[in-house]
Design a protein around this motif. Structure first.
Motif, PDB file in Angstrom:
ATOM      1  N   ILE A   5       0.739  -1.211  -0.047  1.00  0.00           N
ATOM      2  CA  ILE A   5       0.057  -0.077  -0.170  1.00  0.00           C
ATOM      3  C   ILE A   5       0.644   1.275  -0.028  1.00  0.00           C
ATOM      4  CG2 ILE A   5      -1.705   0.930   1.503  1.00  0.00           C
ATOM      5  CD1 ILE A   5      -2.851  -1.343   1.972  1.00  0.00           C
ATOM      6  N   ILE A   6       0.192   1.628  -0.955  1.00  0.00           N
ATOM      7  CA  ILE A   6       1.331   3.612  -0.703  1.00  0.00           C
ATOM      8  C   ILE A   6       0.433   4.554  -0.318  1.00  0.00           C
ATOM      9  CG2 ILE A   6       2.874   4.994  -2.331  1.00  0.00           C
ATOM     10  CD1 ILE A   6       3.595   2.603  -3.908  1.00  0.00           C
ATOM     11  N   VAL A  90      12.421   6.102   8.163  1.00  0.00           N
ATOM     12  CA  VAL A  90      12.740   7.226   6.791  1.00  0.00           C
ATOM     13  C   VAL A  90      13.967   6.244   6.121  1.00  0.00           C
ATOM     14  CG1 VAL A  90      14.095   9.812   5.662  1.00  0.00           C
ATOM     15  CG2 VAL A  90      12.155   9.336   7.821  1.00  0.00           C
ATOM     16  N   PHE A  91      13.874   6.068   4.590  1.00  0.00           N
ATOM     17  CA  PHE A  91      14.916   5.464   3.653  1.00  0.00           C
ATOM     18  C   PHE A  91      14.981   6.529   2.925  1.00  0.00           C
ATOM     19  CE2 PHE A  91      12.928   2.301   6.097  1.00  0.00           C
ATOM     20  CZ  PHE A  91      14.043   0.718   6.310  1.00  0.00           C
ATOM     21  N   VAL A  92      16.000   6.873   1.421  1.00  0.00           N
ATOM     22  CA  VAL A  92      15.846   7.239   0.396  1.00  0.00           C
ATOM     23  C   VAL A  92      15.867   6.023  -0.820  1.00  0.00           C
ATOM     24  CG1 VAL A  92      18.235   8.367  -0.970  1.00  0.00           C
ATOM     25  CG2 VAL A  92      18.232   9.131   1.850  1.00  0.00           C
ATOM     26  N   SER A  93      15.040   6.705  -1.207  1.00  0.00           N
ATOM     27  CA  SER A  93      14.902   6.101  -2.474  1.00  0.00           C
ATOM     28  C   SER A  93      15.867   5.666  -3.391  1.00  0.00           C
ATOM     29  CB  SER A  93      13.943   6.719  -3.723  1.00  0.00           C
ATOM     30  OG  SER A  93      13.670   5.952  -4.809  1.00  0.00           O
ATOM     31  N   VAL A  94      16.041   3.971  -3.428  1.00  0.00           N
ATOM     32  CA  VAL A  94      16.927   3.951  -4.260  1.00  0.00           C
ATOM     33  C   VAL A  94      16.824   3.508  -5.929  1.00  0.00           C
ATOM     34  CG1 VAL A  94      18.505   1.405  -5.342  1.00  0.00           C
ATOM     35  CG2 VAL A  94      17.800   2.079  -2.832  1.00  0.00           C
ATOM     36  N   SER A  95      15.655   3.485  -6.372  1.00  0.00           N
ATOM     37  CA  SER A  95      15.186   3.475  -7.795  1.00  0.00           C
ATOM     38  C   SER A  95      14.206   4.729  -8.875  1.00  0.00           C
ATOM     39  CB  SER A  95      14.012   2.744  -8.050  1.00  0.00           C
ATOM     40  OG  SER A  95      12.973   2.959  -7.261  1.00  0.00           O
ATOM     41  N   ASP A  96      13.917   6.147  -7.629  1.00  0.00           N
ATOM     42  CA  ASP A  96      13.545   6.926  -8.421  1.00  0.00           C
ATOM     43  C   ASP A  96      14.304   7.992  -7.637  1.00  0.00           C
ATOM     44  OD1 ASP A  96      11.751   9.491  -8.862  1.00  0.00           O
ATOM     45  OD2 ASP A  96      10.318   8.482  -7.296  1.00  0.00           O
ATOM     46  N   PRO A  97      15.007   8.801  -9.489  1.00  0.00           N
ATOM     47  CA  PRO A  97      16.251  10.204  -9.282  1.00  0.00           C
ATOM     48  C   PRO A  97      16.317  11.493  -8.865  1.00  0.00           C
ATOM     49  CG  PRO A  97      15.965   9.111 -11.380  1.00  0.00           C
ATOM     50  CD  PRO A  97      15.189   8.764 -10.659  1.00  0.00           C
ATOM     51  N   ARG A  98      14.613  11.957  -8.735  1.00  0.00           N
ATOM     52  CA  ARG A  98      14.022  12.620  -9.032  1.00  0.00           C
ATOM     53  C   ARG A  98      14.059  13.416  -7.553  1.00  0.00           C
ATOM     54  NH1 ARG A  98       7.745  11.465 -10.224  1.00  0.00           N
ATOM     55  NH2 ARG A  98       8.741   9.610  -9.219  1.00  0.00           N
ATOM     56  N   ARG A  99      14.465  14.267  -6.647  1.00  0.00           N
ATOM     57  CA  ARG A  99      14.992  15.305  -5.724  1.00  0.00           C
ATOM     58  C   ARG A  99      13.542  15.343  -4.836  1.00  0.00           C
ATOM     59  NH1 ARG A  99      19.813  17.737  -4.798  1.00  0.00           N
ATOM     60  NH2 ARG A  99      20.550  17.444  -7.000  1.00  0.00           N
ATOM     61  N   ASP A 100      12.678  14.985  -5.141  1.00  0.00           N
ATOM     62  CA  ASP A 100      11.001  15.543  -4.650  1.00  0.00           C
ATOM     63  C   ASP A 100      10.843  14.386  -3.881  1.00  0.00           C
ATOM     64  OD1 ASP A 100       9.955  14.818  -7.223  1.00  0.00           O
ATOM     65  OD2 ASP A 100       9.166  16.204  -6.762  1.00  0.00           O
ATOM     66  N   GLN A 101      11.566  12.800  -4.473  1.00  0.00           N
ATOM     67  CA  GLN A 101      10.633  11.520  -3.949  1.00  0.00           C
ATOM     68  C   GLN A 101      11.893  11.165  -3.072  1.00  0.00           C
ATOM     69  OE1 GLN A 101       7.553  10.581  -5.052  1.00  0.00           O
ATOM     70  NE2 GLN A 101       7.424  12.816  -5.798  1.00  0.00           N
ATOM     71  N   GLN A 104      11.729   8.311   1.710  1.00  0.00           N
ATOM     72  CA  GLN A 104      10.018   7.974   1.869  1.00  0.00           C
ATOM     73  C   GLN A 104      10.337   7.340   3.404  1.00  0.00           C
ATOM     74  OE1 GLN A 104      10.563   5.258  -1.637  1.00  0.00           O
ATOM     75  NE2 GLN A 104      10.140   6.681  -3.086  1.00  0.00           N
ATOM     76  N   VAL A 105       9.066   7.414   3.949  1.00  0.00           N
ATOM     77  CA  VAL A 105       8.755   6.357   5.054  1.00  0.00           C
ATOM     78  C   VAL A 105       8.137   4.782   4.618  1.00  0.00           C
ATOM     79  CG1 VAL A 105       7.301   6.166   7.213  1.00  0.00           C
ATOM     80  CG2 VAL A 105       8.805   8.116   6.222  1.00  0.00           C
ATOM     81  N   GLU A 106       8.665   3.790   4.970  1.00  0.00           N
ATOM     82  CA  GLU A 106       8.654   2.636   5.605  1.00  0.00           C
ATOM     83  C   GLU A 106       7.578   2.308   6.893  1.00  0.00           C
ATOM     84  OE1 GLU A 106       9.448  -2.071   5.635  1.00  0.00           O
ATOM     85  OE2 GLU A 106      11.570  -0.379   6.120  1.00  0.00           O
ATOM     86  N   SER A 139       8.446  12.225   1.015  1.00  0.00           N
ATOM     87  CA  SER A 139       7.609  12.454  -0.656  1.00  0.00           C
ATOM     88  C   SER A 139       5.593  11.003  -0.743  1.00  0.00           C
ATOM     89  CB  SER A 139       8.222  11.854  -1.749  1.00  0.00           C
ATOM     90  OG  SER A 139       9.065  11.274  -1.896  1.00  0.00           O
ATOM     91  N   ARG A 140       6.452   9.897   0.148  1.00  0.00           N
ATOM     92  CA  ARG A 140       5.059   9.078   0.429  1.00  0.00           C
ATOM     93  C   ARG A 140       5.426   8.100   1.312  1.00  0.00           C
ATOM     94  NH1 ARG A 140       6.778   4.892  -4.889  1.00  0.00           N
ATOM     95  NH2 ARG A 140       7.611   3.733  -3.426  1.00  0.00           N
ATOM     96  N   MET A 141       4.634   7.433   2.006  1.00  0.00           N
ATOM     97  CA  MET A 141       4.412   6.560   2.486  1.00  0.00           C
ATOM     98  C   MET A 141       4.563   5.088   2.179  1.00  0.00           C
ATOM     99  SD  MET A 141       3.834   8.120   6.492  1.00  0.00           S
ATOM    100  CE  MET A 141       1.477   7.076   6.861  1.00  0.00           C
ATOM    101  N   ASP A 142       4.721   3.920   2.481  1.00  0.00           N
ATOM    102  CA  ASP A 142       4.425   2.691   1.599  1.00  0.00           C
ATOM    103  C   ASP A 142       5.016   1.905   2.743  1.00  0.00           C
ATOM    104  OD1 ASP A 142       5.497   2.809  -0.900  1.00  0.00           O
ATOM    105  OD2 ASP A 142       6.879   3.568  -0.301  1.00  0.00           O
TER     106      ASP A 142
END
Length: 170
Positions: A5-6, A90-101, A104-106, A139-142
């Motif tokens: 769920i996102i 809080v984690f840093v996205s591995v697959s999304d290079p957009r700074r505003d993304q 992310q929170v797990e 930017s998002r929670m997963d």
């Protein structure tokens, strides 16, 4: 198999909930958290034997250690009972290079003791985690939810989450 769920920040709904005191757990909370964690273990693995109290306390000590990536948010009653918890990191996205993304929170767990359910405590915890995430530029929670947890899925969807059927956990 779990479904993902996102919850994207632009879809997040807000309500003013200040009925319960919510705070990050600390090592000093260890003994007060034991009943909550025992109930969580029984809920998650009902066929397993109840864990030894010493093991539970050691597990809580590890979870409340400042070097652990997950933080535990606890909803406390007025008389100091730990009613619910949410684990988040809080984690840093591995697959999304957009700074505003990038950030992310797990959400690893969200659990409310059965006797405190249907009182908006889970929603208050979810909102509290969202506020913390927003302050941290997230930017998002997963999170994952068991595919047969229909009540949980309905709860998350009612609070702005979107089921992502294309993501499965193995």
């Amino acid at each position: 198999v779990s479904c993902s769920i996102i919850r994207q920040s632009e879809h997040m709904r807000k309500k003013n909930r200040s009925i319960y005191r919510i705070s990050w757990s600390t090592y000093e909370d260890q003994h007060a958290l034991v009943p909550l964690f025992l109930a969580l273990y029984v809920h998650d693995v009902p066929e397993a034997a109840t864990p030894d109290r010493e093991d539970v306390e050691a597990h809580i000590a590890l979870l409340t250690d400042p070097t652990t990536p997950h933080k535990l948010a606890i909803a406390w009653s007025g008389d100091g009972v730990a009613m619910a918890l949410a684990a988040a990191a809080v984690f840093v996205s591995v697959s999304d290079p957009r700074r505003d993304q990038w950030r992310q929170v797990e959400l690893k767990e969200l659990f409310v003791l059965p006797k405190f359910r249907s009182r908006e405590i889970g929603a208050a915890l979810l909102d509290w985690i969202e506020d913390w995430a927003t302050l941290n530029g997230v930017s998002r929670m997963d999170w994952h939810v068991k595919s047969d947890n229909h009540r949980g899925i309905a709860f998350y969807e009612a609070h702005g989450a979107e089921l992502v059927r294309s993501r499965l956990s193995m």
